[in-house]
Write an enzyme that holds these catalytic residues in place. Sequence first.
Site, PDB file in Angstrom:
ATOM      1  N   LYS A 181       0.805  -1.234   0.000  1.00 48.02           N
ATOM      2  CA  LYS A 181       0.000   0.000   0.000  1.00 48.02           C
ATOM      3  C   LYS A 181       0.839   1.286   0.000  1.00 48.02           C
ATOM      4  O   LYS A 181       0.376   2.343   0.421  1.00 48.02           O
ATOM      5  CB  LYS A 181      -1.007   0.043   1.178  1.00 48.02           C
ATOM      6  CG  LYS A 181      -1.815  -1.204   1.412  1.00 48.02           C
ATOM      7  CD  LYS A 181      -2.274  -1.920   0.184  1.00 48.02           C
ATOM      8  CE  LYS A 181      -3.374  -1.256  -0.585  1.00 48.02           C
ATOM      9  NZ  LYS A 181      -3.750  -2.106  -1.780  1.00 48.02           N
ATOM     10  N   SER A 182       2.050   1.169  -0.522  1.00 48.83           N
ATOM     11  CA  SER A 182       2.929   2.340  -0.546  1.00 48.83           C
ATOM     12  C   SER A 182       3.026   2.994  -1.919  1.00 48.83           C
ATOM     13  O   SER A 182       3.739   3.986  -2.080  1.00 48.83           O
ATOM     14  CB  SER A 182       4.341   1.922  -0.105  1.00 48.83           C
ATOM     15  OG  SER A 182       4.317   1.400   1.192  1.00 48.83           O
ATOM     16  N   THR A 233       2.955   0.692  -4.931  1.00 48.35           N
ATOM     17  CA  THR A 233       3.528  -0.367  -5.774  1.00 48.35           C
ATOM     18  C   THR A 233       2.985  -0.319  -7.200  1.00 48.35           C
ATOM     19  O   THR A 233       3.751  -0.267  -8.173  1.00 48.35           O
ATOM     20  CB  THR A 233       3.148  -1.753  -5.177  1.00 48.35           C
ATOM     21  OG1 THR A 233       3.157  -1.682  -3.768  1.00 48.35           O
ATOM     22  CG2 THR A 233       4.057  -2.843  -5.689  1.00 48.35           C
ATOM     23  N   TRP A 293       1.367   1.892  -8.814  1.00 51.13           N
ATOM     24  CA  TRP A 293       1.694   3.145  -9.504  1.00 51.13           C
ATOM     25  C   TRP A 293       3.107   3.082 -10.074  1.00 51.13           C
ATOM     26  O   TRP A 293       3.356   3.382 -11.246  1.00 51.13           O
ATOM     27  CB  TRP A 293       1.539   4.290  -8.511  1.00 51.13           C
ATOM     28  CG  TRP A 293       1.434   5.653  -9.102  1.00 51.13           C
ATOM     29  CD1 TRP A 293       1.370   5.978 -10.432  1.00 51.13           C
ATOM     30  CD2 TRP A 293       1.353   6.888  -8.379  1.00 51.13           C
ATOM     31  NE1 TRP A 293       1.268   7.340 -10.569  1.00 51.13           N
ATOM     32  CE2 TRP A 293       1.252   7.914  -9.330  1.00 51.13           C
ATOM     33  CE3 TRP A 293       1.361   7.214  -7.017  1.00 51.13           C
ATOM     34  CZ2 TRP A 293       1.160   9.259  -8.963  1.00 51.13           C
ATOM     35  CZ3 TRP A 293       1.255   8.550  -6.653  1.00 51.13           C
ATOM     36  CH2 TRP A 293       1.159   9.559  -7.619  1.00 51.13           C
ATOM     37  N   HIS A 346       7.118  -7.540  -2.017  1.00 45.49           N
ATOM     38  CA  HIS A 346       6.835  -6.890  -0.724  1.00 45.49           C
ATOM     39  C   HIS A 346       7.703  -7.518   0.373  1.00 45.49           C
ATOM     40  O   HIS A 346       7.499  -7.237   1.556  1.00 45.49           O
ATOM     41  CB  HIS A 346       5.376  -7.116  -0.315  1.00 45.49           C
ATOM     42  CG  HIS A 346       4.348  -6.398  -1.120  1.00 45.49           C
ATOM     43  ND1 HIS A 346       4.483  -5.109  -1.550  1.00 45.49           N
ATOM     44  CD2 HIS A 346       3.120  -6.792  -1.546  1.00 45.49           C
ATOM     45  CE1 HIS A 346       3.388  -4.746  -2.207  1.00 45.49           C
ATOM     46  NE2 HIS A 346       2.551  -5.745  -2.229  1.00 45.49           N
ATOM     47  N   SER A 402      -4.670   3.053   4.105  1.00 41.30           N
ATOM     48  CA  SER A 402      -4.851   2.315   2.861  1.00 41.30           C
ATOM     49  C   SER A 402      -4.908   0.809   3.152  1.00 41.30           C
ATOM     50  O   SER A 402      -5.751   0.077   2.620  1.00 41.30           O
ATOM     51  CB  SER A 402      -3.697   2.645   1.908  1.00 41.30           C
ATOM     52  OG  SER A 402      -3.862   1.989   0.683  1.00 41.30           O
ATOM     53  N   TYR A 410       6.162   8.268  -2.253  1.00 44.43           N
ATOM     54  CA  TYR A 410       4.808   8.417  -2.825  1.00 44.43           C
ATOM     55  C   TYR A 410       4.424   9.893  -2.847  1.00 44.43           C
ATOM     56  O   TYR A 410       3.843  10.384  -3.814  1.00 44.43           O
ATOM     57  CB  TYR A 410       3.826   7.607  -1.964  1.00 44.43           C
ATOM     58  CG  TYR A 410       2.370   7.674  -2.373  1.00 44.43           C
ATOM     59  CD1 TYR A 410       1.809   6.669  -3.168  1.00 44.43           C
ATOM     60  CD2 TYR A 410       1.540   8.717  -1.960  1.00 44.43           C
ATOM     61  CE1 TYR A 410       0.467   6.715  -3.546  1.00 44.43           C
ATOM     62  CE2 TYR A 410       0.202   8.769  -2.327  1.00 44.43           C
ATOM     63  CZ  TYR A 410      -0.331   7.768  -3.118  1.00 44.43           C
ATOM     64  OH  TYR A 410      -1.666   7.822  -3.481  1.00 44.43           O
ATOM     65  N   THR A 432      -1.991   8.622 -14.285  1.00 46.81           N
ATOM     66  CA  THR A 432      -2.891   9.336 -13.377  1.00 46.81           C
ATOM     67  C   THR A 432      -3.765   8.301 -12.657  1.00 46.81           C
ATOM     68  O   THR A 432      -4.005   7.205 -13.174  1.00 46.81           O
ATOM     69  CB  THR A 432      -3.815  10.321 -14.127  1.00 46.81           C
ATOM     70  OG1 THR A 432      -4.613   9.564 -15.025  1.00 46.81           O
ATOM     71  CG2 THR A 432      -3.025  11.375 -14.880  1.00 46.81           C
ATOM     72  N   MET A 489      -5.464   4.945 -14.418  1.00 47.65           N
ATOM     73  CA  MET A 489      -5.132   3.592 -13.938  1.00 47.65           C
ATOM     74  C   MET A 489      -6.370   2.898 -13.363  1.00 47.65           C
ATOM     75  O   MET A 489      -6.516   1.686 -13.478  1.00 47.65           O
ATOM     76  CB  MET A 489      -3.997   3.656 -12.905  1.00 47.65           C
ATOM     77  CG  MET A 489      -2.659   3.998 -13.566  1.00 47.65           C
ATOM     78  SD  MET A 489      -1.270   4.019 -12.429  1.00 47.65           S
ATOM     79  CE  MET A 489      -1.174   2.305 -11.924  1.00 47.65           C
ATOM     80  N   ARG A 496      -8.626   3.486  -4.294  1.00 44.13           N
ATOM     81  CA  ARG A 496      -9.537   4.006  -3.287  1.00 44.13           C
ATOM     82  C   ARG A 496      -9.599   5.529  -3.387  1.00 44.13           C
ATOM     83  O   ARG A 496     -10.557   6.068  -3.913  1.00 44.13           O
ATOM     84  CB  ARG A 496      -9.026   3.540  -1.901  1.00 44.13           C
ATOM     85  CG  ARG A 496     -10.004   3.607  -0.774  1.00 44.13           C
ATOM     86  CD  ARG A 496      -9.320   3.168   0.506  1.00 44.13           C
ATOM     87  NE  ARG A 496      -8.159   3.998   0.813  1.00 44.13           N
ATOM     88  CZ  ARG A 496      -8.192   5.147   1.477  1.00 44.13           C
ATOM     89  NH1 ARG A 496      -9.334   5.591   1.972  1.00 44.13           N
ATOM     90  NH2 ARG A 496      -7.093   5.844   1.698  1.00 44.13           N
ATOM     91  N   LYS A 497      -8.550   6.234  -2.934  1.00 47.32           N
ATOM     92  CA  LYS A 497      -8.532   7.700  -3.016  1.00 47.32           C
ATOM     93  C   LYS A 497      -7.291   8.220  -3.727  1.00 47.32           C
ATOM     94  O   LYS A 497      -7.328   9.228  -4.402  1.00 47.32           O
ATOM     95  CB  LYS A 497      -8.591   8.317  -1.622  1.00 47.32           C
ATOM     96  CG  LYS A 497      -9.933   8.217  -0.933  1.00 47.32           C
ATOM     97  CD  LYS A 497      -9.965   9.148   0.270  1.00 47.32           C
ATOM     98  CE  LYS A 497     -11.262   9.032   1.022  1.00 47.32           C
ATOM     99  NZ  LYS A 497     -11.202   9.753   2.306  1.00 47.32           N
TER     100      LYS A 497
HETATM  101  S1  PPS Z   1      -0.494  -3.177  -3.140  1.00 47.63           S
HETATM  102  O1  PPS Z   1      -1.734  -3.957  -2.827  1.00 47.63           O
HETATM  103  O2  PPS Z   1       0.498  -3.288  -2.064  1.00 47.63           O
HETATM  104  O3  PPS Z   1       0.069  -3.511  -4.446  1.00 47.63           O
HETATM  105  O4  PPS Z   1      -0.996  -1.658  -3.147  1.00 47.63           O
HETATM  106  P1  PPS Z   1      -0.140  -0.412  -3.671  1.00 47.63           P
HETATM  107  O5  PPS Z   1      -0.242  -0.345  -5.138  1.00 47.63           O
HETATM  108  O6  PPS Z   1       1.215  -0.411  -3.050  1.00 47.63           O
HETATM  109  O7  PPS Z   1      -0.906   0.809  -3.009  1.00 47.63           O
HETATM  110  C1  PPS Z   1      -2.238   1.124  -3.326  1.00 47.63           C
HETATM  111  C2  PPS Z   1      -2.391   2.596  -3.018  1.00 47.63           C
HETATM  112  O8  PPS Z   1      -1.784   3.382  -4.070  1.00 47.63           O
HETATM  113  C3  PPS Z   1      -2.770   4.229  -4.634  1.00 47.63           C
HETATM  114  N1  PPS Z   1      -2.514   4.443  -6.054  1.00 47.63           N
HETATM  115  C4  PPS Z   1      -2.335   5.667  -6.580  1.00 47.63           C
HETATM  116  N2  PPS Z   1      -2.309   6.882  -6.003  1.00 47.63           N
HETATM  117  C5  PPS Z   1      -2.143   7.950  -6.831  1.00 47.63           C
HETATM  118  N3  PPS Z   1      -2.015   7.849  -8.173  1.00 47.63           N
HETATM  119  C6  PPS Z   1      -2.018   6.641  -8.791  1.00 47.63           C
HETATM  120  N4  PPS Z   1      -1.883   6.557 -10.111  1.00 47.63           N
HETATM  121  C7  PPS Z   1      -2.192   5.481  -7.977  1.00 47.63           C
HETATM  122  N5  PPS Z   1      -2.259   4.142  -8.230  1.00 47.63           N
HETATM  123  C8  PPS Z   1      -2.465   3.538  -7.052  1.00 47.63           C
HETATM  124  C9  PPS Z   1      -4.081   3.466  -4.387  1.00 47.63           C
HETATM  125  O9  PPS Z   1      -5.194   4.311  -4.545  1.00 47.63           O
HETATM  126  C10 PPS Z   1      -3.862   3.004  -2.953  1.00 47.63           C
HETATM  127  O10 PPS Z   1      -3.904   4.086  -2.018  1.00 47.63           O
HETATM  128  P2  PPS Z   1      -5.218   4.526  -1.217  1.00 47.63           P
HETATM  129  O11 PPS Z   1      -4.740   5.538  -0.206  1.00 47.63           O
HETATM  130  O12 PPS Z   1      -5.786   3.299  -0.578  1.00 47.63           O
HETATM  131  O13 PPS Z   1      -6.134   5.131  -2.238  1.00 47.63           O
END
Ligand code: PPS
Length: 284
Positions: free
Chosen positions: A48-49, A51, A53, A99, A129, A184, A219, A223, A247-248
Amino acid sequence: MENSEEPMTYFRHNGIIFCSPFHSAERLERLKDFNIDPHIPVLITYPKSGTTWMQQIMSLILCNDNDSKKMINLYTRAPWMESVRFNLEIRDCQILTTHLNYQMVPNCVKSKMFKIIYVTRNPKDVIVSSYHFHKYSRFLEAPKNFQDFLENFVEGNVFFGSWFEHIRDWHSHKDELNILFVAYEDMKNDLRSVVQKVASFLNKKLDEETLESILNQCTFKHMKENPKTNYKDVSDLFNSESGSFYRKGITGDWKNYFLVSQNEWFDSIYQEKMGDFPLKFDNM
Ligand code: PPS
């Protein structure tokens, strides 16, 4: 990753929570002796850091925004090395994702031969998250409530174990590795600069048009809507009524979840465990 009929259960290995059928203790043990091609960059994150993205950013940089690669699912382009389904022969793999903590990755990765990118995120936002992800995933135990989850997170009783140990350990080995730390929060603030920095680390030159195209495809909205990045094809893994993978995608959402007392408690734990840690997080 694919739809599965096997029951989903979590288990502990070396004290860390993993999940069957994606992981197995036997496979995690064997992984240490895997020989991986050092030309494949490795992406390391605590869950959830950011990844997914960063997988998308690295993948588009590596293929120079090539259409045929983009038609392949992101989780196939950048598979998790700890997954039982990961096969070293996979041809579409551009990046290896993990991870895992430092102790558990293949021994060969612990050298300067590999280019490693480690994405960090403010731990309070990781907690929020991750809290939602534990509710949303069918393969994880749903948290009783936020307080309970917060305590479990601090104890490392969550998917992939302790955030504190993960980041401290990887960072403490940075001088033995060819590793780039990316925050991030920097991706949110100035994605263009981050993409340029990652491209330069990967020895790739991007022309202005390619860079613009990559930025557009990274963006949150793009995604979330893109079937190759949005995990909708494995919807059986998730309770769609309980949330969404995308999510957000913001920083500072923790302020909507932490009570003042929880924030003070977490800050004191953070100070104790991370007070001397050189990387600082925006929006703490
Ligand atoms: S995982 O399950 O570990 O692979 O999850 P991970 O991808 O590390 O983290 C998911 C969070 O990243 C946010 N996310 C993004 N934020 C901004 N822009 C882009 N493009 C993007 N893609 C993924 C995703 O929304 C999750 O964060 P939260 O705070 O839950 O929304």
